[in-house]
Structures are given as structure tokens and as C-alpha cells.
Design a protein around this motif. Structure first.
Motif, short mmCIF file in Angstrom:
data_model
loop_
_atom_site.label_atom_id
_atom_site.label_comp_id
_atom_site.label_asym_id
_atom_site.label_seq_id
_atom_site.Cartn_x
_atom_site.Cartn_y
_atom_site.Cartn_z
N ALA A 55 49.91 44.96 -19.75
CA ALA A 55 50.18 44.08 -18.56
C ALA A 55 51.71 43.55 -18.78
O ALA A 55 52.43 43.38 -18.02
N LEU A 56 52.11 43.57 -20.21
CA LEU A 56 53.27 42.95 -20.73
C LEU A 56 54.12 44.06 -21.16
O LEU A 56 55.35 43.82 -21.25
N ALA A 57 53.57 45.03 -21.71
CA ALA A 57 54.56 46.25 -22.39
C ALA A 57 55.36 47.02 -21.49
O ALA A 57 55.06 47.04 -20.26
N GLY A 58 56.25 47.77 -22.24
CA GLY A 58 56.94 48.68 -21.52
C GLY A 58 58.11 48.34 -20.52
O GLY A 58 58.88 49.13 -19.74
N HIS A 59 58.57 47.23 -20.86
CA HIS A 59 59.89 46.76 -20.13
C HIS A 59 61.12 46.93 -21.14
O HIS A 59 61.15 46.04 -22.34
#
Length: 192
Positions: free
Chosen positions: A90-94
Motif C-alpha cells: 500500500a505504500l511501496a512502488g512510488h
């Protein structure tokens, strides 16, 4: 003291919202509630081109890099499950986010967090994460010692012990910075 202001260069610093930590029971807030509130904050920071720092804790499988020293608490023995130290999806990948890997309680000790923040001109941090009395408090203390303005989103953090959480929020955090809720921080961001 309530949250009064956010500096123009404020970063969100998220402590240990990773796969192996999210399975622990949280009190007084569930880990799911902490994640949901942190995601809202992260989205708001990203929308304003403000830094989001995702801090994860890890250790070598053989504990070769474990913090030395005697303690009364037993160390967790054995290998951890694959992916336990990965930031939650939900927080990763930016791509613009900063990921900091720590091996101690504080996100500052032995990492490049201070360098990453100073390169971006950051003067204030907003902290969220798990556990309030361990990783969050240690990072808040170090941030204060490094001269950052510290804001603590106390409903976006939780602990294994409600007593420990309360002690940090009521006795320690007011000496390190300003405390408030997720909505307080979001309101100040909206006013920018």
C-alpha cells in the motif's frame, strides 16, 4: 502542544510499515488503521511534491549485523520469513519516495536519512509508524537532536503495549515536538 504549522520543506517519515511488522497486534490502534492513515498522509505529501521517506528495518539472516550489547530481552532467533522486511504494498512502488534501511531502532543511526533530508532542504519531519515507543520514539529523539522540527501524527502510530504508547505520546513527544492527529496534518497540508 497541538500541530501549529508545517515548514515549506517538510517530509513524511514512515517507520517500519513492512510485511513482518504489520502482522503484530497494535494498541491502541490496529496496524490496519495506522497503515490507512499513513497512506492518506503519504498521498497528500506526494501530491504536494513533499518527500516521503519509507524506513524499513532488516537484519542479516545470520544476525551478523545485529546490534551488539547485553540486554535482558531475548533476541529473536532464526531466519525471518522471505519478504518480512519489504515495505507493505500500500505504500511501496512510488519512484519519488526515499527508502531507508536501518538495523537499529532509530532511522538516523547508521543510515543516510539525515543526508537525504538535508539534500532536499528539509527542516521538519512528520512521523508515523510502528512501534511508538521503539522505532518512532528513537527516530523522534534523533530528529530533535539533529535540529529538525518534529511533528508526531499520534493516531498513525501504534505499539505492542498501550502503556508504552501512552508514555511516549504523553510524556516524551511533547518534549520533542508537536503532536496531533492525521486530520490535523492533512488540514495544514491543504492550507499550503
Amino acid at each position: 502542544m497541538p500541530v501549529t504549522t508545517l515548514d515549506p520543506a517538510t517530509a513524511l517519515v514512515v517507520i517500519d510499515l513492512q510485511n513482518g511488522v504489520m502482522g503484530a497486534p497494535g494498541t491502541p490502534y490496529s496496524t490496519a488503521d495506522v497503515l490507512e492513515r499513513t497512506v492518506r498522509l503519504a498521498d497528500a505529501f506526494r501530491a504536494r511534491d513533499l518527500p516521503v521517506v519509507l524506513v524499513r528495518v532488516t537484519h542479516a539472516a545470520d544476525d551478523a549485523d545485529a546490534v551488539p550489547g547485553r540486554t535482558e530481552a531475548p533476541r529473536q532467533a532464526g531466519a525471518r520469513p522471505e519478504g518480512w522486511d519489504r515495505i507493505v504494498d500500500a505504500l511501496a512502488g512510488h519512484p519519488g519516495d526515499i527508502v531507508v534501511t536501518k538495523r537499529n531502532w532509530s532511522a538516523f543511526y547508521g543510515t543516510d536519512l539525515d543526508l537525504q533530508l538535508r539534500r532536499r532542504g528539509v527542516t521538519q519531519i512528520v512521523l508515523t509508524g510502528i512501534a511508538t515507543s521503539i522505532g518512532v520514539e528513537s527516530t523522534a529523539r534523533a530528529a530533535h537532536e539533529h535540529g529538525y522540527h518534529v511533528t508526531l501524527a499520534t493516531d498513525a502510530m501504534t505499539d505492542l503495549s498501550e502503556e508504552a504508547h501512552r508514555n511516549s505520546v504523553e510524556r516524551i513527544f511533547p518534549r520533542l515536538g508537536e503532536t496531533g492527529g492525521t486530520q490535523d496534518v492533512l488540514k495544514l497540508l491543504a492550507e499550503r
